[in-house]
Design an enzyme around this catalytic site. Structure first.
Site, PDB file in Angstrom:
ATOM      1  N   ASP A 216       0.809  -1.221   0.000  1.00 29.27           N
ATOM      2  CA  ASP A 216       0.000   0.000   0.000  1.00 29.27           C
ATOM      3  C   ASP A 216       0.845   1.276   0.000  1.00 29.27           C
ATOM      4  OD1 ASP A 216      -2.738   1.257   0.697  1.00 29.27           O
ATOM      5  OD2 ASP A 216      -1.474   2.014   2.309  1.00 29.27           O
ATOM      6  N   GLU A 285       1.150  -0.445  -5.062  1.00 28.34           N
ATOM      7  CA  GLU A 285       0.172   0.601  -5.370  1.00 28.34           C
ATOM      8  C   GLU A 285       0.859   1.957  -5.441  1.00 28.34           C
ATOM      9  OE1 GLU A 285      -3.631   2.976  -3.525  1.00 28.34           O
ATOM     10  OE2 GLU A 285      -1.801   2.622  -2.410  1.00 28.34           O
TER      11      GLU A 285
HETATM   12  C1  GLC Z   1      -4.060   3.376  -0.227  1.00 31.07           C
HETATM   13  C2  GLC Z   1      -5.355   2.632  -0.021  1.00 31.07           C
HETATM   14  C3  GLC Z   1      -6.381   3.607   0.483  1.00 31.07           C
HETATM   15  C4  GLC Z   1      -5.888   4.182   1.789  1.00 31.07           C
HETATM   16  C5  GLC Z   1      -4.486   4.776   1.654  1.00 31.07           C
HETATM   17  C6  GLC Z   1      -3.864   5.042   2.976  1.00 31.07           C
HETATM   18  O1  GLC Z   1      -4.157   4.340  -1.205  1.00 31.07           O
HETATM   19  O2  GLC Z   1      -5.741   1.994  -1.192  1.00 31.07           O
HETATM   20  O3  GLC Z   1      -7.632   3.000   0.631  1.00 31.07           O
HETATM   21  O4  GLC Z   1      -6.764   5.167   2.239  1.00 31.07           O
HETATM   22  O5  GLC Z   1      -3.620   3.916   0.978  1.00 31.07           O
HETATM   23  O6  GLC Z   1      -3.460   3.858   3.597  1.00 31.07           O
END
Ligand code: GLC
Ligand code: MG
Length: 568
Positions: A216, A285
């Site tokens: 993440d 991500e």
């Molecule tokens: C990522 C997740 C999102 C979250 C963020 C902070 O972007 O996909 O849902 O709010 O990280 O952890």
């Protein structure tokens, strides 16, 4: 001696046969949003046993593995992306024992399980943060603490969720950094003990059988050491408390951040090397530029490896009304051509942070996009519900849960709750999500029309059946190994061709632009053949599956997608 040697050879051979280095290269990963998937104990929240109960659906659909959004202990201020204990499952979802059961059953069904790993920040309820705020020696530097006075934050950095990225701690009389909510303090990656502690978590979960991790918020790992102010963007109409106000050159995608990702890869690769079995994988991500997104895969020369793949969010971000087929073609070509051949492409159309694909592209384009991303080369990622064309749900401000929706005036555009409403299984109470307890987010009223059971049992073509068919089609040699050619026939007609020798699988998709004709006559370029078999269509096509057409000239209407088998 000889006996021992023989035994060794045998063992080695078996592990070679069993281990699959490359299983992920052509995989389809299905993202489950656990709280909204299936509620087995009827408390309004989806849970692990609910997922266990539905594994069969995933096998039927033909996906390779599932990625579970965070299931760890959390105060749920950011829907579980605020973790207070990485080593336990939140009681909302079950227990570590349930997770083990799930892994075991998934593996029996030949499904991989990927967990969501959130290493940029913890919850402020995590024991590391509590100890750090109390100034305990070992944890003192686990977070990014900066001296100053309570009046003025150390610099102009802005959090993703708006306002200053700094919060004053009365206890420590210092500021701490939070690139997301103030209850999500950023970990300090310059502290080796932090990195070690994070690696331990990966090892723990690989030990219980986890096959990989979605990592993440990767761009946010390491910030500028000098804490320099970020320059302004030129974006018009942006408030000074909005992250778009600044150009994030000191807080996102820094050189050191790439190093951290490459280090995570060493951890999983070492684990696989040491323990055998199929490769454990990482997917990252990052909503970053194309070159930076690809740099998360590893260095250009492949000497340093990063993620097995880093999400390609192009299709999540485009506005179809403002995008021509030429722009889509250009992007797809650029992505494929700029990614070094040792790496594998991937295609994403939705997730829990963005309006659902069926809503963004329009319900009539569900099949076209599902077919398109399934037949582009590489890895596919499906957000739960995309296989049935589930649209965004209806959630009022009062019912909303997402912290980014806390402001009523911007709620409609900011809230991520619309794409997080429960999965629509059938036409029973609460769409079969549970047995009637009020769900944590309301079930969309659209479930009466859009649900899995209806789409499975229908005698006609449905989104689900098309999804399942195209996942099978992916396995055919041209789609798996063939060359890729994408062309823009007209303003809104895309043609994707996957060819292996004389076999071609061709998608013709007219996504329906504002200014485009309702129907038009098209042909498949560079194929010298007068017969094509229709392998699949969208649900409202005028063509029938199994029929043939002349690929040199035929008519296609708006929102129609035709998948053709051509041999010549
Ligand atoms: C990522 C997740 C999102 C979250 C963020 C902070 O972007 O996909 O849902 O709010 O990280 O952890
Ligand atoms: Mg950080």
């Amino acid at each position: 001696m000889c006996a021992v040697l023989l035994l060794c050879i045998q063992v080695e051979e078996t592990s070679e046969v069993l281990a699959d280095e490359a299983w992920w290269k052509h995989a389809v990963f299905y993202q489950i949003y656990p709280r909204s998937f299936k509620d087995s104990d009827n408390d309004g929240n989806g849970d692990l046993l609910g997922i266990l109960d539905k594994l069969k659906h995933l096998v039927d659909a033909g996906v390779t593995g599932v990625w579970l959004s965070p299931i760890f202990k959390s105060p749920q201020k950011d829907a579980g992306y605020d973790i207070s204990d990485y080593y336990s499952v939140d009681p909302l979802y079950g227990s570590i024992a349930d997770l083990k059961r799930l892994i075991e059953e998934a593996h029996r069904l030949r499904l991989k399980i990927i967990l969501d790993f959130v290493p940029n920040h913890t919850s402020n309820q995590h024991k590391w943060f509590i100890a750090s705020e109390n100034g305990e020696e070992y944890y003192k530097d686990f977070y990014v603490w900066v001296n100053g006075t309570s009046k003025k934050p150390p610099n102009n950095w802005i959090s993703v969720f708006k306002d200053s990225a700094w919060k004053w701690s009365n206890k420590r009389q210092q500021w701490y950094l939070h690139q997301f909510l103030d209850v999500q303090p950023d970990l300090n990656y310059r502290n080796k003990d932090v990195r070690k502690a994070l690696h331990q978590i990966l090892i723990y979960y690989m030990d219980i059988g986890i096959d990989g991790f979605r990592v993440d918020a990767v761009p946010f790992f390491v910030e500028d050491k000098l804490l320099r102010n970020e320059p302004r963007t030129n974006k018009p109409n942006v408030q000074p408390n909005d992250p778009d106000y600044l150009n994030h050159i000191y807080t996102r995608d820094t050189d050191e951040t790439f190093e951290v990702v490459y280090e995570l890869r060493e951890v999983v690769d070492n684990y696989t090397r040491l323990h055998g079995g199929d490769a454990r994988i990482l997917m990252t991500e990052a909503y970053s530029s194309l070159d930076k997104t690809q740099r998360y895969y590893g260095t250009y020369d492949g000497r340093r490896l990063g993620a097995h793949f880093s999400f390609n969010f192009y299709f999540v971000k485009i506005n179809l009304n403002k995008t021509s087929s030429k722009e889509i073609r250009d992007y797809v070509e650029t992505w494929i051509n700029s990614l070094p051949k040792i790496y594998v492409s991937n295609w994403v159309i939705g997730n829990h942070d963005n309006s659902r694909a069926a809503t963004r592209f329009g319900p009539k384009n569900v099949d076209g996009f599902n077919i398109l991303v399934s037949l582009l080369p590489g890895i596919g990622v499906t957000y739960n519900g995309e296989e049935i064309g589930q649209e965004d749900g209806e959630v009022s401000f009062e019912e909303s849960r997402d912290p980014s929706a806390r402001n009523k005036s911007t709620f409609k555009q900011d809230s991520r709750d619309f794409e997080r409403t429960p999965f629509q299984w059938d036409t029973t109470l609460n769409a079969g999500f549970n047995r009637g307890h009020r769900p944590w987010l309301p079930v969309s009223e659209k479930y009466h029309q859009t649900n899995l059971a209806a789409q499975k049992n229908s005698s006609s073509l449905t989104h689900y059946k098309i999804y399942r068919e195209v996942l099978k089609k992916r396995q055919e040699p041209p789609a798996k190994y063939g060359d890729t050619n994408i062309s823009a026939f007209s303003e809104d007609v895309l043609i994707l061709k996957r060819s292996l020798g004389s076999s071609h699988i061709v998608l013709v998709f007219k996504f329906g632009g504002d200014k485009s004709p309702e129907s038009e006559r098209v042909y498949i370029p560079s194929i010298d053949c007068n017969i094509a078999k229709i392998a699949l269509t969208n649900i409202d096509s005028d063509y029938s599956i199994g029929a043939t057409l002349d690929p040199r000239t035929f008519v296609i209407k708006s929102h129609e997608s035709l998948l053709l088998d051509i041999t010549c």
